[in-house]
Design a protein around this motif. Structure first.
Motif, short mmCIF file in Angstrom:
data_model
loop_
_atom_site.label_atom_id
_atom_site.label_comp_id
_atom_site.label_asym_id
_atom_site.label_seq_id
_atom_site.Cartn_x
_atom_site.Cartn_y
_atom_site.Cartn_z
N ALA A 124 -18.84 -10.20 -10.81
CA ALA A 124 -18.78 -9.18 -9.78
C ALA A 124 -17.60 -8.27 -10.11
CB ALA A 124 -18.58 -9.82 -8.41
N VAL A 125 -17.70 -7.00 -9.74
CA VAL A 125 -16.66 -6.02 -10.07
C VAL A 125 -16.18 -5.36 -8.78
CG1 VAL A 125 -16.09 -3.92 -11.34
CG2 VAL A 125 -17.61 -5.63 -12.36
N GLN A 126 -14.86 -5.37 -8.57
CA GLN A 126 -14.25 -4.74 -7.41
C GLN A 126 -13.10 -3.85 -7.85
OE1 GLN A 126 -13.49 -8.30 -4.92
NE2 GLN A 126 -15.22 -7.63 -3.67
N THR A 127 -12.62 -3.03 -6.92
CA THR A 127 -11.67 -1.98 -7.28
C THR A 127 -10.50 -1.92 -6.30
OG1 THR A 127 -12.79 -0.32 -5.92
CG2 THR A 127 -13.59 -0.61 -8.19
N GLY A 128 -9.69 -0.88 -6.45
CA GLY A 128 -8.56 -0.69 -5.55
C GLY A 128 -8.98 -0.54 -4.10
N TYR A 129 -10.14 0.04 -3.85
CA TYR A 129 -10.63 0.14 -2.48
C TYR A 129 -10.88 -1.25 -1.89
CZ TYR A 129 -11.23 5.13 -3.32
OH TYR A 129 -11.01 6.45 -3.60
N SER A 130 -11.29 -2.18 -2.75
CA SER A 130 -11.54 -3.55 -2.29
C SER A 130 -10.25 -4.24 -1.86
CB SER A 130 -12.20 -4.36 -3.42
OG SER A 130 -13.35 -3.71 -3.93
N LEU A 131 -9.15 -3.88 -2.47
CA LEU A 131 -7.87 -4.48 -2.09
C LEU A 131 -7.57 -4.27 -0.62
CD1 LEU A 131 -5.64 -3.36 -5.12
CD2 LEU A 131 -6.85 -5.53 -4.84
N LEU A 132 -8.05 -3.17 -0.07
CA LEU A 132 -7.78 -2.84 1.34
C LEU A 132 -8.66 -3.61 2.31
CD1 LEU A 132 -7.48 1.06 1.03
CD2 LEU A 132 -5.71 -0.69 0.67
N ARG A 133 -9.68 -4.31 1.79
CA ARG A 133 -10.67 -4.92 2.67
C ARG A 133 -10.64 -6.45 2.66
NH1 ARG A 133 -13.43 -1.03 4.93
NH2 ARG A 133 -14.55 -2.64 6.06
N TYR A 134 -9.80 -7.05 1.82
CA TYR A 134 -9.76 -8.51 1.73
C TYR A 134 -8.38 -9.01 2.15
CZ TYR A 134 -14.24 -8.44 -0.64
OH TYR A 134 -15.58 -8.26 -0.94
N ALA A 135 -8.38 -9.98 3.06
CA ALA A 135 -7.13 -10.43 3.67
C ALA A 135 -6.17 -11.07 2.68
CB ALA A 135 -7.43 -11.42 4.80
N GLY A 136 -6.69 -11.60 1.58
CA GLY A 136 -5.82 -12.26 0.62
C GLY A 136 -4.79 -11.33 0.00
N PHE A 137 -5.08 -10.03 -0.04
CA PHE A 137 -4.15 -9.08 -0.66
C PHE A 137 -3.11 -8.56 0.32
CE2 PHE A 137 -8.18 -8.68 -3.05
CZ PHE A 137 -7.74 -9.17 -4.27
N GLU A 138 -3.25 -8.89 1.60
CA GLU A 138 -2.31 -8.39 2.60
C GLU A 138 -0.91 -8.96 2.41
OE1 GLU A 138 -4.06 -9.13 6.39
OE2 GLU A 138 -5.70 -7.71 6.07
N ALA A 139 -0.79 -10.07 1.70
CA ALA A 139 0.53 -10.66 1.45
C ALA A 139 1.26 -9.97 0.30
CB ALA A 139 0.38 -12.15 1.14
N CYS A 140 0.63 -8.99 -0.34
CA CYS A 140 1.21 -8.34 -1.51
C CYS A 140 2.02 -7.11 -1.07
CB CYS A 140 0.11 -7.93 -2.48
SG CYS A 140 -0.89 -9.32 -3.07
N PRO A 141 3.30 -7.04 -1.39
CA PRO A 141 4.15 -5.93 -0.92
C PRO A 141 3.66 -4.55 -1.35
CG PRO A 141 5.49 -7.74 -1.76
CD PRO A 141 4.07 -8.07 -2.10
N SER A 142 3.02 -4.45 -2.51
CA SER A 142 2.61 -3.14 -3.02
C SER A 142 1.34 -2.61 -2.38
CB SER A 142 2.42 -3.20 -4.54
OG SER A 142 3.64 -3.49 -5.19
N LEU A 143 0.69 -3.40 -1.52
CA LEU A 143 -0.57 -2.94 -0.93
C LEU A 143 -0.38 -1.68 -0.10
CD1 LEU A 143 -3.60 -3.60 -0.63
CD2 LEU A 143 -3.01 -4.82 1.48
N SER A 144 0.75 -1.55 0.58
CA SER A 144 0.97 -0.37 1.40
C SER A 144 0.98 0.90 0.55
CB SER A 144 2.29 -0.50 2.17
OG SER A 144 3.38 -0.65 1.28
N ASN A 147 -15.86 0.44 0.09
CA ASN A 147 -15.45 -0.72 -0.71
C ASN A 147 -16.20 -0.59 -2.02
OD1 ASN A 147 -14.67 -3.15 -1.80
ND2 ASN A 147 -16.02 -4.39 -0.52
N LEU A 148 -15.59 0.05 -2.99
CA LEU A 148 -16.26 0.36 -4.24
C LEU A 148 -16.38 -0.90 -5.09
CD1 LEU A 148 -17.45 2.51 -6.13
CD2 LEU A 148 -15.12 2.92 -6.98
N MET A 149 -17.60 -1.40 -5.23
CA MET A 149 -17.84 -2.61 -6.00
C MET A 149 -19.31 -2.67 -6.41
SD MET A 149 -18.06 -5.70 -3.17
CE MET A 149 -18.75 -6.82 -4.42
N TYR A 150 -19.62 -3.62 -7.29
CA TYR A 150 -21.03 -3.83 -7.63
C TYR A 150 -21.23 -5.24 -8.17
CZ TYR A 150 -19.76 -2.87 -12.56
OH TYR A 150 -19.18 -2.90 -13.81
N THR A 151 -22.46 -5.70 -8.11
CA THR A 151 -22.88 -6.95 -8.75
C THR A 151 -24.20 -6.70 -9.45
OG1 THR A 151 -24.02 -7.67 -6.72
CG2 THR A 151 -21.76 -8.46 -7.05
#
Length: 377
Positions: A232-252, A271-275
């Protein structure tokens, strides 16, 4: 006077993936099970999605449920005979701030969950445009064909003794009984797993938890040049939609930049992605719009944006569209809604669009809450 359809230890309302997960778990515990579904097959979120069990990018309960669900998915694929691959997910970074988020995530999770990739290593795994700066591989994530998986699971459960009542509407739910359009089902326990249609049964509960319908725009296109793309392929837009990345300081920084540079894409909830499907075509998307009741009119600009951004991600020209559809799922304040509106009744809803990822992990806890014992595995 309605006929009696029979009885079961557990009656599940809804034959989508959340309902099937509860039916499967109850069966594993040695209980008799009946499933009521208003359509003659699953046609909702369970078949309209990417088929991506993206457990790694979750957090909290969603991470725990997603990790637990992986083993069940693998077992069911073998038993029910549907297509499943442990392909992992490639997160493509096209800006340095996105790469920083992925590096922070990999540091938090460890190499068994996330491994950093150079731009060249990303290009070796998936087709990309010239703007890629690196990425990460999440090796544990799974892919299935959602159009085949849910029907195959239902057939498998039916062969094991689960009674399915398709084309049957559940009118009322009360302790010990479900009154349907075809008769009354007596129940030791009831699980309501109707997803975004929770308000059809318990409107006050849906309102209390701010449950709405999330409408998605998704498409199926030919893979450029017939490319084989395993992850599966995901992008920077996906970072904004998954809770696991919220702990990352650079997300803001990522959120601020994308909002500044592409306000129209952020506004449509991209959420730019594809499978890739087993037939080689790509499921691409997706956009997000939230409302209790959506207008029936689809804005072509949403599809144009998804197609243009996907082509840019792939480094390809114009994409050939084979299908378009509107996805739908329940969205609420929290990722899960489990409630007890009556004695022996549980509402079980994944209100965050990750039912495929988490349902098989959620179901055991819901049945435990009903006092139905530990899984007999």
């Amino acid at each position: 006077m309605l006929d009696t359809l029979g009885s079961a230890d557990v009656v599940v309302i809804g034959a989508g993936i959340v309902g099937l997960a509860h039916a499967h778990e109850a069966l594993e515990r040695g209980l008799s099970v009946a499933v009521v579904e208003r359509a003659d097959r699953a046609t909702g979120a369970s078949v309209r999605n990417f088929g991506h069990a993206c457990a790694t990018a979750q957090a909290g309960d969603a991470l725990r449920y997603g990790m637990a669900a992986r083993a069940t998915w693998t077992e069911l694929a073998d038993e029910a005979g549907f297509w499943l691959r442990r392909t992992g997910t490639v997160m493509v970074a096209r800006a340095e701030d996105e790469l920083a988020v992925l590096a922070e995530f990999a540091e938090l999770r460890g190499e068994d969950q996330a491994r950093m990739l150079t731009a060249g290593q990303v290009a070796e795994r998936v087709p990309v445009g010239p703007d890629v700066v690196g990425g990460a591989w999440l090796p544990g994530d799974l892919r299935v064909d959602p159009r085949a998986a849910a029907p195959a699971i239902a057939r498998h459960l039916a062969a094991r003794g689960v009674a399915f009542h398709f084309a049957t509407t559940a009118h009322t739910v009360e302790p010990g009984a479900v009154r349907t359009s075809r008769g009354v089902l007596k129940a030791g326990a009831i699980v309501l797993a109707t997803g975004h249609d929770l308000d059809r049964h318990y409107p006050e509960l849906a309102a209390e938890h701010a449950v709405r319908r999330c409408a998605l725009r998704m498409l199926r296109v030919d893979a450029p040049g017939g490319a084989v793309i395993e992850p599966a392929v995901q992008t920077g837009y996906s970072l904004l939609r998954y809770a696991g990345f919220e702990a990352c300081p650079s997300l803001s920084e990522v959120r601020e930049r994308l909002t500044r540079e592409h306000p129209e894409l952020i506004g449509m909830g991209l959420n730019l992605m594809y499978t890739q499907r087993p037939d080689g075509t790509l499921t691409i998307g997706d956009t997000h719009a939230y409302d209790t009741t959506h207008d029936p009119f689809d804005d072509e600009e949403l599809d144009r944006a998804v197609l243009a951004e996907t082509a840019k991600l792939l480094g390809a020209g114009e994409l050939t569209v084979r299908e378009r559809w509107r996805g739908v799922y329940a969205a609420g304040r929290e990722p899960f809604l489990v409630a007890a509106p009556a004695e022996g009744v549980r509402v079980a809803a994944v209100t965050s669009g990750i039912g495929m990822t988490t349902a098989f992990g959620l179901a055991p806890e819901v049945l435990d809450g009903l006092g139905l014992g530990a899984a007999g595995r």
